[in-house]
Design an enzyme around this catalytic site. Structure first.
Site, PDB file in Angstrom:
ATOM      1  N   ASP A 292       2.065  17.415  12.590  1.00 16.86           N
ATOM      2  CA  ASP A 292       1.641  17.775  13.706  1.00 16.86           C
ATOM      3  C   ASP A 292       1.522  19.289  13.865  1.00 16.86           C
ATOM      4  O   ASP A 292       2.399  19.850  13.434  1.00 16.86           O
ATOM      5  CB  ASP A 292       2.373  17.091  14.710  1.00 16.86           C
ATOM      6  CG  ASP A 292       3.990  17.237  14.841  1.00 16.86           C
ATOM      7  OD1 ASP A 292       4.533  17.488  13.725  1.00 16.86           O
ATOM      8  OD2 ASP A 292       4.626  17.574  15.900  1.00 16.86           O
TER       9      ASP A 292
ATOM     10  N   GLU B  63       7.124  16.269  15.233  1.00 14.43           N
ATOM     11  CA  GLU B  63       8.182  17.010  15.227  1.00 14.43           C
ATOM     12  C   GLU B  63       8.338  18.260  16.327  1.00 14.43           C
ATOM     13  O   GLU B  63       9.372  18.740  16.672  1.00 14.43           O
ATOM     14  CB  GLU B  63       8.061  17.929  13.829  1.00 14.43           C
ATOM     15  CG  GLU B  63       9.399  18.666  13.460  1.00 14.43           C
ATOM     16  CD  GLU B  63       9.307  20.122  13.698  1.00 14.43           C
ATOM     17  OE1 GLU B  63      10.306  20.992  13.661  1.00 14.43           O
ATOM     18  OE2 GLU B  63       8.221  20.745  14.429  1.00 14.43           O
TER      19      GLU B  63
END
Length: 485
Positions: free
Chosen positions: A79, A146
């Protein structure tokens, strides 16, 4: 190979990175990029696991002669933080990132680049695809979410991952290997809104906008003393508090872990006080420009007239809003006594947003000492208690403790000396890495973190050094080759 980056080296790394710039991967919207990684594994006939949370684990056997070598995990997250210039018409869910090459740097036209942490994924895929490399048994672990609280690594099933050494590729400075990092938590403070109605007669409404700030990564760049638009809005509210001013809405920031570079406030006031408001706003702008002339020279505070708004906060709600924005901690809170210049604990009020019933203040709290992280949260709880708000802690993740002995660290230092004729710096970082959770999930495992030069992470100025990427990739391949016993 690639239309834009095909001429860059390493070709495979930039090929995979460019492919990722065409796939949505904002935190929480990772299904497409997760499926892309699965398809990669299938195409290369590699063993893989796609977890329910969309984490992807890909495994490749050791090359001949490395069957008994320590098993290596290469780790990064899929991400990215999605932030853009305020005026840019861009949709991260549908549009390819507008990347371009600027000399030795890879940049975008007004958005985050996603080198944090797409470059880790691209390097890992390039290694998996290259059958000419010598290496131990490899596991590539690519996690989700994350950037918004490490949900992916928290949901990781440790039975799907095994190894003796873990190399995290989520650092942003070449020549520096990280051996510890801060822990963190998202602090959510919620203030209930009480509404009231006012007569529109002789009233006018304005939007106050603070913009032009640099923003930045709330961990790595928190020590640069940059202005935070949410905090500035609290100060501006105090400066205009003596006017008969009614607040209708407030908003600021884009991401909890990015320093807020824009905030806005809608207000309604008697028309005869407009001149006073304009004077106070102009004086405030001059004051903050002087204060932040070095760190944020582009800071701007403007007034824009809007349609009259008669539904507004009660005086008490507006006052409590002001108090919270003034009191909530921002910036470095303590500095390390052991490592010169390292922030030990910090707080960033990243986002202020509201709905019909409440205003939410989201802060990223970080510390390499868990008790100090708790102390900052206790202070915010005190603010909540004094203002009638509530507080919740979300996605608490642990710090990564320094280990005095590390085989992979020793190997990296030797390889770096041989390749570049200088010593590899070993340091710590005031940002959250997944290594803290991974050490809990995977047990005693030898870990280190490296990466190429990245500047401006979590901002539209994010840039990736092309030659640094090549050097770090070559270094990583040589490290894998050296891990033989």
């Amino acid at each position: 190979m690639s239309e834009i980056l095909g001429h860059l080296k390493p070709q495979a790394v930039f090929h995979y990175f460019e492919q990722m710039t065409k796939i949505p991967r904002e935190s929480g919207n990772e299904a497409a990029i997760s499926d892309y990684l699965v398809n990669f594994a299938k195409e290369h006939q590699l063993e893989y696991v796609q977890e329910p949370c969309k984490n992807v684990i890909i495994k490749k056997p050791a090359t001949p002669g490395y069957e008994n070598a320590p098993r290596v995990i290469l780790q990064g997250h899929m991400d990215m933080v999605c932030v853009k210039d305020d005026e840019l018409d861009f949709n991260f869910a549908t549009d390819a990132l507008p990347i371009y090459v600027d000399g030795d740097w890879l940049r975008t036209k007004g958005t985050t680049l996603g080198a944090d942490n797409g470059i880790a994924v691209a390097m890992s895929l390039a290694i998996l695809a290259d059958n000419t490399l010598s290496h131990p048994a490899l596991t590539v672990l690519v996690t989700t979410e994350e950037e918004t609280g490490m949900d992916g690594v928290m949901a990781l099933n440790p039975e799907n991952v095994s190894g003796d050494i873990l190399i995290n590729i989520d650092s942003e400075e070449e020549g520096v290997a990280l051996a510890s990092c801060a822990g963190g938590v998202r602090n959510s403070l919620k203030l209930p809104i009480e509404w009231t109605e006012v007569e529109a007669t002789n009233m006018v409404s304005y939007e106050l906008i603070i913009s032009g700030l640099k923003g930045g990564h709330s961990g790595i760049e928190i020590n640069k003393c940059r202005a935070n638009a949410n905090k500035l809005m609290g100060r501006l509210l105090h400066e205009i508090a003596d006017l008969d001013l009614l607040v209708a809405s407030v908003a600021g920031g884009e991401k909890m872990n990015a320093i807020s570079k824009r905030a806005s406030l809608k207000v309604t006031l008697p028309s005869e006080q407009v001149a006073s408001l304009e004077s106070k706003v102009k004086a405030f702008e001059q004051m903050v420009r002087a204060e932040f002339e070095t760190s944020d020279p582009g800071v701007s505070v403007v007034l824009q007239q809007t349609e009259v708004t008669t539904k507004v906060f009660t005086k008490q709600t507006a006052q409590r809003l002001m108090y919270i924005l003034q009191l909530i901690p921002y910036g470095p809170q303590t500095m390390s006594a052991n490592i010169s210049g390292l922030v030990e604990s910090s707080s960033n009020i990243g986002v202020v947003e509201m709905n019909e019933s409440e205003i939410e203040f989201s802060s990223a709290i970080r510390s390499s000492v868990s008790s100090l992280k708790g102390e900052i949260n206790h202070r915010i709880q005190a603010i909540a208690d004094l203002t009638g708000a509530s507080m919740e802690l979300i996605a608490d993740y642990p710090e990564w403790q320094f280990e005095t002995e590390s085989k992979v660290r020793d190997v990296m230092k030797d390889v770096y000396q041989q390749m570049y004729g200088k010593e590899l710096e070993v340091s710590a970082i005031h940002a959250g890495l997944e290594c803290g959770f991974l050490s809990q999930k995977l047990g005693k495992i030898d870990m280190i973190s490296i990466g190429p030069d990245i500047t401006g992470a979590h901002t539209p100025k994010e840039s990736l050094s092309i030659p640094s990427t090549e050097r770090v990739y070559d270094f990583l391949c040589e490290v894998l080759k050296a891990i033989k016993a």
